[in-house]
Design an enzyme around this catalytic site. Structure first.
Site, mmCIF file in Angstrom:
data_model
loop_
_atom_site.group_PDB
_atom_site.id
_atom_site.type_symbol
_atom_site.label_atom_id
_atom_site.label_comp_id
_atom_site.label_asym_id
_atom_site.label_seq_id
_atom_site.Cartn_x
_atom_site.Cartn_y
_atom_site.Cartn_z
ATOM 1 N N GLY A 10 41.769 47.310 30.764
ATOM 2 C CA GLY A 10 41.750 45.845 30.739
ATOM 3 C C GLY A 10 40.898 45.371 29.563
ATOM 4 O O GLY A 10 40.202 46.161 28.922
ATOM 5 N N LEU A 36 44.132 49.007 43.564
ATOM 6 C CA LEU A 36 43.334 48.170 44.481
ATOM 7 C C LEU A 36 44.150 47.686 45.686
ATOM 8 O O LEU A 36 43.583 47.236 46.671
ATOM 9 C CB LEU A 36 42.768 46.965 43.730
ATOM 10 C CG LEU A 36 41.363 47.153 43.162
ATOM 11 C CD1 LEU A 36 40.974 45.955 42.307
ATOM 12 C CD2 LEU A 36 40.336 47.337 44.274
ATOM 13 N N ALA A 59 41.476 43.214 38.012
ATOM 14 C CA ALA A 59 41.832 41.953 38.659
ATOM 15 C C ALA A 59 43.316 41.700 38.476
ATOM 16 O O ALA A 59 43.942 42.260 37.578
ATOM 17 C CB ALA A 59 41.036 40.789 38.049
ATOM 18 N N THR A 100 35.559 33.986 38.255
ATOM 19 C CA THR A 100 36.165 33.049 37.300
ATOM 20 C C THR A 100 35.730 31.598 37.493
ATOM 21 O O THR A 100 35.389 31.181 38.614
ATOM 22 C CB THR A 100 37.707 33.126 37.447
ATOM 23 O OG1 THR A 100 38.309 32.115 36.657
ATOM 24 C CG2 THR A 100 38.152 32.926 38.890
ATOM 25 N N TYR A 124 45.261 32.029 42.137
ATOM 26 C CA TYR A 124 44.400 33.003 41.457
ATOM 27 C C TYR A 124 42.934 32.657 41.749
ATOM 28 O O TYR A 124 42.144 33.501 42.165
ATOM 29 C CB TYR A 124 44.690 32.984 39.945
ATOM 30 C CG TYR A 124 43.625 33.659 39.113
ATOM 31 C CD1 TYR A 124 43.525 35.049 39.066
ATOM 32 C CD2 TYR A 124 42.717 32.906 38.358
ATOM 33 C CE1 TYR A 124 42.546 35.670 38.299
ATOM 34 C CE2 TYR A 124 41.744 33.519 37.590
ATOM 35 C CZ TYR A 124 41.660 34.901 37.563
ATOM 36 O OH TYR A 124 40.677 35.504 36.813
HETATM 37 N N1 NAP Z 1 40.953 36.808 31.190
HETATM 38 C C1 NAP Z 1 40.297 35.680 31.446
HETATM 39 O O1 NAP Z 1 40.470 34.668 30.756
HETATM 40 C C2 NAP Z 1 39.279 35.620 32.557
HETATM 41 C C3 NAP Z 1 38.620 34.404 32.811
HETATM 42 C C4 NAP Z 1 37.678 34.348 33.832
HETATM 43 C C5 NAP Z 1 37.396 35.476 34.584
HETATM 44 N N2 NAP Z 1 38.058 36.645 34.334
HETATM 45 C C6 NAP Z 1 37.745 37.817 35.156
HETATM 46 O O2 NAP Z 1 37.181 38.804 34.302
HETATM 47 C C7 NAP Z 1 37.513 40.104 34.796
HETATM 48 C C8 NAP Z 1 38.141 40.930 33.698
HETATM 49 O O3 NAP Z 1 39.343 40.298 33.282
HETATM 50 P P1 NAP Z 1 40.217 40.818 32.037
HETATM 51 O O4 NAP Z 1 40.499 39.659 31.182
HETATM 52 O O5 NAP Z 1 39.595 42.041 31.454
HETATM 53 O O6 NAP Z 1 41.564 41.209 32.814
HETATM 54 P P2 NAP Z 1 42.802 42.068 32.308
HETATM 55 O O7 NAP Z 1 42.710 42.328 30.847
HETATM 56 O O8 NAP Z 1 44.017 41.413 32.875
HETATM 57 O O9 NAP Z 1 42.575 43.475 33.033
HETATM 58 C C9 NAP Z 1 42.771 43.635 34.395
HETATM 59 C C10 NAP Z 1 42.825 45.101 34.681
HETATM 60 O O10 NAP Z 1 43.022 45.273 36.083
HETATM 61 C C11 NAP Z 1 44.024 46.269 36.273
HETATM 62 N N3 NAP Z 1 44.733 46.139 37.530
HETATM 63 C C12 NAP Z 1 45.728 45.281 37.846
HETATM 64 N N4 NAP Z 1 46.200 45.534 39.076
HETATM 65 C C13 NAP Z 1 45.479 46.570 39.563
HETATM 66 C C14 NAP Z 1 45.506 47.306 40.771
HETATM 67 N N5 NAP Z 1 46.389 47.035 41.745
HETATM 68 N N6 NAP Z 1 44.601 48.305 40.942
HETATM 69 C C15 NAP Z 1 43.724 48.615 39.972
HETATM 70 N N7 NAP Z 1 43.670 47.967 38.789
HETATM 71 C C16 NAP Z 1 44.540 46.949 38.587
HETATM 72 C C17 NAP Z 1 44.972 46.044 35.106
HETATM 73 O O11 NAP Z 1 45.826 47.160 34.953
HETATM 74 P P3 NAP Z 1 47.325 46.892 34.402
HETATM 75 O O12 NAP Z 1 47.162 46.321 33.035
HETATM 76 O O13 NAP Z 1 47.963 48.249 34.427
HETATM 77 O O14 NAP Z 1 47.951 45.912 35.364
HETATM 78 C C18 NAP Z 1 43.977 45.835 33.968
HETATM 79 O O15 NAP Z 1 43.513 47.065 33.446
HETATM 80 C C19 NAP Z 1 38.416 39.865 36.010
HETATM 81 O O16 NAP Z 1 37.642 39.889 37.181
HETATM 82 C C20 NAP Z 1 38.956 38.455 35.791
HETATM 83 O O17 NAP Z 1 39.313 37.831 37.009
HETATM 84 C C21 NAP Z 1 38.984 36.745 33.327
#
Ligand code: NAP
Length: 288
Positions: A10, A36, A59, A100, A124
């Protein structure tokens, strides 16, 4: 010190694998090796590896899709993390988790504090809020960092890659001015997590709780896009001649987004004596 990172591919998890590496023995995994939705696949690994710190960067982040995939979003963002936090309590590990700004409805008008009332506008945000609650209810040592508008320089799916791509294709770009948040570089989140983890388990458990942690200052989507275009190292490839203001209502999406969801990070800053740089500074560092 043994550290388990969930979601090594991620945006955030990839950076964590690098920033946490000097702290000890890092074990990282991701979907589909672990899932998860089937927490037992991860629990077995936790029992085997017995990490001192478990960092959950996984996530379900498809905000619009979550409107129709409630069960999946809930198991990845809420019940799964809750079960992992319980398992961490059992083995005495610190559980680090991210949430978030979408737990808020965006109506406050000034940056949100940790104890402001939550009222997610989309599923979400609802599932992430339930995740926070379950992690807290597990009763172990945890740190939850609520963050916002996370970006990385990897991959083609994020906001920066999209803006750069559109700038190669379109003479006019329209960006919303009424969505305001804190652009946060995943690297900075990961660096900060590593600084805290390096202070040890005891330090973290004394400060267990929920904190806002995001890039300093806030911006509209248009201000963010403008800065991206200015910092683009290959500006000569841009076709875009004008960046025009638009409203969120001009781009209907299945999930409603909060309009002003900037986070006030002063509790984090005073507790840990760390502060993420101004969003423009971090963006310059990321894009150089
Ligand atoms: N992105 C944003 O703008 C944002 C904003 C606020 C908060 N956040 C929070 O910050 C954190 C990191 O976000 P990020 O941007 O790094 O997210 P991301 O790039 O979408 O990465 C999410 C990761 O979770 C994995 N995942 C999805 N389904 C899964 C499952 N069933 N079991 C295990 N792993 C699974 C994904 O794998 P796959 O790619 O194979 O699905 C991916 O590696 C999260 O908690 C998110 O809610 C993000």
């Amino acid at each position: 010190m043994k550290i388990f990172i969930l979601a090594e591919n991620g945006q955030l998890g990839w950076e964590l694998c690098r920033t946490l590496a000097p702290l000890g023995e890092v074990y990282a995994s991701d979907y589909p090796q672990v899932d998860l939705q089937k927490p037992e696949t991860i629990i077995n690994l936790i029992r085997l590896e017995k990490p001192a710190i478990f960092v959950n960067a996984a996530a379900y982040t498809a905000v619009d899709q979550a409107e129709t995939e409630h069960e999946k979003a809930r198991s990845i963002n809420a019940s799964g993390p809750g079960i992992l936090a319980e398992e961490c309590k059992r083995i005495g590990a610190v559980f680090i988790h991210y949430s978030t700004d979408y737990v808020f409805d965006g109506n406050k008008g000034v940056p949100y504090l940790e104890n402001d009332a939550t009222a997610p506008l989309n599923f979400y945000g609802q599932s992430k809020l339930e995740g926070e609650q379950l992690v807290q209810q597990a009763g172990g040592d945890y740190l939850i960092f609520r963050t916002s508008w996370v970006y990385s320089m990897r991959g083609q799916g994020g906001f920066i890659a999209k803006v750069l791509q559109w700038s190669r294709q379109q003479e006019t770009l329209r960006m919303v001015t009424d969505q305001i948040g804190n652009p946060t570089w995943a690297r900075m989140l990961a660096e900060t997590t590593a600084h805290i983890a390096a202070r040890g388990q005891g330090y973290m458990s004394e400060r267990k709780g929920l904190y806002h942690l995001a890039g300093s200052g806030f911006a509209s989507r248009l201000e963010w896009a403008k800065e991206i275009l200015e910092l683009d190292l290959n500006r000569h490839e841009q076709k875009t001649k004008e960046l025009l203001p638009a409203k969120t209502a001009d781009f209907p999406t299945p999930a409603e987004r909060p309009l002003f969801s900037a986070l006030d990070c002063s509790k984090f800053e005073s507790t840990f004596n760390l502060k993420l740089p101004d969003w423009r500074t971090a963006l310059r560092l990321a894009m150089q």
